[in-house]
Design an enzyme around this catalytic site. Structure first.
Site, PDB file in Angstrom:
ATOM      1  N   PRO A 179      37.990  39.660  48.341  1.00 24.36           N
ATOM      2  CA  PRO A 179      36.099  40.497  48.643  1.00 24.36           C
ATOM      3  C   PRO A 179      35.378  40.424  47.170  1.00 24.36           C
ATOM      4  O   PRO A 179      35.704  40.041  46.121  1.00 24.36           O
ATOM      5  CB  PRO A 179      37.054  41.949  48.066  1.00 24.36           C
TER       6      PRO A 179
ATOM      7  N   PHE B 142      33.197  39.968  41.896  1.00 26.38           N
ATOM      8  CA  PHE B 142      34.403  39.082  43.110  1.00 26.38           C
ATOM      9  C   PHE B 142      35.162  38.907  42.244  1.00 26.38           C
ATOM     10  O   PHE B 142      36.481  38.872  40.802  1.00 26.38           O
ATOM     11  CB  PHE B 142      33.841  37.222  42.353  1.00 26.38           C
ATOM     12  N   HIS B 143      36.332  39.118  43.436  1.00 25.25           N
ATOM     13  CA  HIS B 143      38.180  38.206  43.488  1.00 25.25           C
ATOM     14  C   HIS B 143      38.429  37.225  44.140  1.00 25.25           C
ATOM     15  O   HIS B 143      38.470  37.307  45.020  1.00 25.25           O
ATOM     16  CB  HIS B 143      39.172  39.592  43.245  1.00 25.25           C
ATOM     17  N   SER B 144      38.571  35.946  43.815  1.00 25.09           N
ATOM     18  CA  SER B 144      38.793  34.557  44.694  1.00 25.09           C
ATOM     19  C   SER B 144      40.156  35.348  44.952  1.00 25.09           C
ATOM     20  O   SER B 144      41.098  35.586  44.883  1.00 25.09           O
ATOM     21  CB  SER B 144      38.698  33.975  43.605  1.00 25.09           C
TER      22      SER B 144
END
Length: 967
Positions: A793, A811-813
């Site tokens: 997300p 941001f979360h990878s």
């Protein structure tokens, strides 16, 4: 005027009709408000139409509070006349009591006490303005509003045989409560959406409330014509007394029975009940015990979740989700033993509430599991044993369902945490001890009557299928738990960021509770209608709308589904309770558990066996739930006799008590909503230095290392680090397994920040959220390419920072095991960051080593972003990048036992213009990354000193041992 009788004891000093008390009250009350309005408009027009966002000509009519509140002399005019109003007001309340009192009826005394309290609180909020003392002004205002409801409905219920007065009260009361809807709407338009001119429209509705409120009391003039007030001098001195004489004039030829029916139409006969403390305590015990059931059921998944969360995979403790299948034990002799010992079972179930006393997480889970098992089997056995008596069964069923509404209300008041959950204790806002004591009292009262059946005697043959009934129970309890155990869940399903285009969790949550309340009483009053196929079709359509659409339209579907689930609960639970409980509820809760796991698998597919098969299929869950409920509806209709006796339309006594209890719960919710209404007046920590302090933190679903809810500890660190903007990752808690919580609500409201929840719970991510002291002008949610692994997300938001537009990305990878996902995500985000010409910064979880691999995509010419400190080699997950800003500080703060990830913080000075931003970008890497000593930077650029050395509460600057500063 001449007296109506011969005076034997002294001369009549004064004599007048009782209606003059009403007229005096009406004239003086209107004079108080209108005189302030006229004087204010004449002397301070532009000042009193000015609000926090707009002034004349956008806003051109003053609100009541602006008119009477702060300016001389209009405030003085108002206060003088409102003080004079108090005399006839108290007299009006007293006359009303004398007019309506009846032998054996306690309602007139209660209504009079509400009128008295209302008068006192009116003086309180008018004489103590929000400028004088904001808290007490709000408390007294809420008290006035709360007291107005029983006063208004009570006056209608007690109206004498005067059809004209009844008609006026109906119209004025309906208009008053109807006006509240647009009033709240336009206030939200002003306060949340900042629409120019909305406050003026709000002001008109606010003044309308004043006119209608005073007008409602003016109707008493029609009733008080039966009174004459005499002041007699009984000894020829100055001593006298007042005597109230009814005139007994016949104002209407309409039969009293007709008038009583007219009143019942207005209030549904609610106030015609015979009040007894015994029945009131029974109702309170049933509702509170229902609240305890839902509190424990909703806590089970939460304490189970702790273990796979920290094991990063299946831990074995997940087996405790089966605790709710305990009704399967209700077979043979065991059923008889349980039914005959229900008091013991219900008391044992309180172990789930007492679990907060168990410190060790594993043992606490065992305790909660035991409590849930006892609670579920106890409630099912109670419903089964009471099902042969309609009134007692309905009372227990209503207690269970109103308990759900109370549970949702308590969670709203505690910003989505339940105060008696086992993850709560005194240090983080829990009321566990209070909840446990009340639970003991409620359980004792709840079980004071012996069961009507031993559980072993055979019953008459029931129609329908136990298997289909079990399907219905499974789908129903899953729907109630997953969607209605927290009022913000469905709102976050349809949330798409700023500007706000749909419902907001703190201002519209009551709509969900109202829909639940209406649905429940439709089901209890018309179960055959609630269980028919037309409502099922409406409920199915509502589920589809909620699943497929966003904003207000999607939420309308959610409201329809909320009402339907509560309505259908009555026929489905009633039918299931009259057959074998081991099948209907044992199998039903097994299906419920299956749906709970299904509900988790759709987002946790990367960590569970068979997960990819149901990846991102919330739509499948909704279809399954609807089909299961449909099976229950089919069974209900098949089990009904072809010819049924028509049910009485009037409410029976126990339903009225539960109706009043539901109304009280709704009022409590509205009071909590008033206290939680967003102020939107948030201020950054170092505005004079134009500094923005930003942080990134992976919060691990707001459960600390010891299985306590961590919001308070997070709040303290964020506040003490003076963060103006913070990105939170692993923050989506709106699932059964996570308690249907939302940490961002508490943090935003307590810290005074705007909040964007990020992609909602139906978007199948672990969550990304943004909190900001600066207004969020616009935000968009992104789901980055993830062909194999978990969804990544991202939030792209534009902030108004000291008058300049600045972009922020949260941001979360994806996880380490899926390198192709992470490569695609890095390219997507680099392009997204490079698309904005504005100054920007990234708060992220990248899963890469510095200066290697995908790092060079994130930090590249394509993105235009720079690393906050390229020399920081000890990173893998969290990174802060920036462009077009003057980076002046960077720090890493240890997490203590809150989570598994540190807090990283950066400080930026905001440029005054795009030109200055361009100059900053033109600097060489050596100039950008030149470090200086703390003594060389201004005071406002420095990080708090309390985290130096050993720090506080195990939070300290680490890795570098101290913050880094840059020229």
């Amino acid at each position: 005027m001449a007296p109506k009788y011969k005076d034997k004891d002294g001369g009549v000093v004064l004599s007048f009709g009782g209606q003059w008390v009403s007229w005096t009250h009406t004239v003086v009350a209107y004079t108080a408000f209108l005189s302030a309005l006229f004087v204010g408009v004449a002397l301070h027009y532009r000042k009193i139409v000015q609000n926090e966002f707009y002034g004349y000509p956008d806003e051109w009519f003053p609100s009541v509070s602006a008119t009477i509140g702060d300016r001389y002399p209009e405030r003085s005019f108002f206060m003088i006349f409102i003080a004079i109003t108090s005399g006839p007001r108290f007299a009006l309340v007293g006359l009303w009591y004398l007019l309506t009192r009846k032998p054996g009826s306690k309602l007139p005394g209660f209504v009079a006490s509400m009128g008295f309290l209302r008068t006192l609180t009116c003086g309180g909020w008018t004489y103590i303005t929000s400028t004088d003392d904001h808290d007490w002004h709000d408390i007294l205002m809420i008290s006035y509003i709360v007291a107005t409801l029983p006063w208004t409905t009570g006056c209608i219920a007690l109206s004498p045989a005067n059809p004209q007065a009844i008609k006026y009260r109906k119209y004025l009361a309906g208009a008053f409560f109807g006006t509240l809807v647009p009033l709240v709407y336009f206030f939200i338009q002003h306060k949340v959406h900042r629409v120019a001119g909305a406050y003026t429209i709000y002001a008109f509705f606010e003044w309308a409330l004043i006119i209608l409120d005073v007008g409602f009391d003016a109707v008493t003039a029609l009733d008080f014509q039966t009174f004459e007030v005499l002041v007699r001098d009984v000894k020829g001195t100055s001593k006298g007394y007042v005597q109230w004489l009814p005139r007994y004039e016949n104002f209407s030829s309409v039969p009293s029975a007709v008038l009583e029916k007219e009143k019942d139409k207005v209030i549904g006969g609610v106030f015609s009940l015979r009040f007894t403390w015994s029945e009131a305590l029974d109702t309170a015990a049933d509702v509170y015990h229902g609240f305890i059931f839902w509190s424990m059921l909703t806590s089970l998944g939460l304490v189970v979740w702790y273990f796979p969360l920290w094991h990063m995979g299946i831990s074995g403790y997940e087996a405790f989700v089966m605790a709710s299948v305990s009704p399967a034990l209700l077979v043979g002799p065991l059923r008889s033993i349980i039914v005959n010992n229900l008091r013991i079972i219900h008391l044992l179930s309180l172990a789930g509430v007492a679990a907060y006393l168990v410190v060790d997480p594993a043992r606490r889970l065992f305790t909660v599991g035991f409590g849930v098992a006892m609670s579920t089997v106890g409630w099912v056995a109670t419903l089964y044993s009471e099902s042969i008596h309609e009134t007692r069964f309905e009372s227990k069923l209503l207690g269970l369902m109103v308990g759900l509404i109370l549970s949702s209300t308590a969670k709203f008041a505690w910003q989505t945490n339940n105060p008696v959950w086992p993850i709560m204790h005194a240090a983080n806002g829990g009321w566990n001890a209070t909840g446990l004591v009340l639970g003991l009292l409620a359980a004792l009262r709840f079980t004071r009557k012996a069961p009507l059946t031993s559980g072993s005697s055979p019953r008459g043959k029931q129609g329908g299928s136990a298997l289909l009934a079990a399907f219905g129970i499974g789908g129903l309890f899953f729907g109630l738990h997953s969607l209605l155990s927290d009022t913000s869940t469905m709102i976050l399903w349809v949330w798409e960021g700023f500007p706000v285009r749909g419902p907001y969790f703190s201002t519209h949550g009551w709509c969900t509770v109202a829909a639940m309340s209406a649905g429940l009483f439709l089901g209890i009053c018309k179960p055959s209608l609630a269980g028919s196929w037309l409502p099922y079709a409406v409920g199915s359509l509502s589920a589809m709308v909620l699943t497929l659409f966003s904003h207000w339209f999607g939420y309308y579907g959610g409201l329809g589904l909320a009402a339907y689930l509560m309505a259908i609960s009555v026929p489905l639970i009633s039918t299931a309770s009259r057959t074998s409980p081991a099948v209907t509820f044992g199998l039903g809760f097994f299906i419920y558990v299956f749906l709970v796991l299904f509900h988790v698998w759709v987002v946790a597919y990367a960590f569970v066996p068979g997960g990819p098969l149901v990846r991102e299929h919330t739509d499948w869950i909704m279809v399954t739930m609807v089909v299961l409920i449909g099976a229950g509806v089919f069974n209900f209709n098949a089990s009904q006799p072809r010819k049924q006796q028509p049910r009485r339309s009037s409410l029976s006594q126990h339903k009225k008590y539960f109706g009043i209890s539901t109304l009280i719960v709704n009022i409590l919710f509205l009071c909590a909503a008033f206290m939680r209404f967003p102020t939107n007046d948030y201020k950054p920590y170092h505005a004079n230095d134009r500094v923005l302090t930003a942080g990134i933190w992976t919060i691990h679903f707001s459960l600390d290392n010891d299985m306590w809810s961590s919001e308070y500890r997070m709040r303290d660190l964020i506040k003490e680090m003076e963060l103006d903007v913070v990105g939170l990752l692993e923050s989506d808690l709106q699932r059964i397994i996570m308690g249907n919580r939302d940490t961002t609500q508490f943090l935003a409201e307590d810290l005074g920040m705007y909040v964007d929840y990020g992609p909602g719970p139906n978007k199948h991510t672990w969550g990304a959220a943004l909190l900001s002291k600066f207004p969020i002008v616009e935000s968009k949610h992104h789901l980055l390419p993830s062909p194999v692994g978990e969804l990544a997300p991202a939030i792209h938001a534009t902030l108004d920072v000291y008058g300049e537009l600045v972009d922020v990305f949260v941001f979360h990878s994806g996880q380490e095991e899926d390198p192709e996902d992470r490569r695609l995500q890095s390219e997507y985000l680099a392009k997204l960051m490079g698309s904005t010409p504005r100054p920007a910064f990234l708060l992220s979880y990248l899963v890469t080593k510095p200066l290697e691999g995908n790092y060079n995509t994130y930090v590249s010419e394509k993105s235009g972003m720079h690393d906050i400190d390229p020399t920081d080699w000890d990173r893998w997950c969290e990174y802060i990048l920036y462009k077009g800003l003057k980076r002046v500080g960077y720090a890493r703060v240890s997490r203590s036992t809150i989570t598994d990830t540190e807090l990283q913080v950066g400080k930026f000075v905001i440029p005054h213009s795009p030109g200055e931003s361009t100059q900053l970008e033109a600097r060489s890497a050596e100039e950008r990354d030149h470090r200086v000593q703390e003594s060389e930077v201004p005071e406002g650029w420095r990080f708090p000193a309390i985290f130096r050395g050993n720090g506080v509460r195990d939070h300290r600057y680490h890795v570098f041992d101290e913050p880094r500063y840059y020229n």
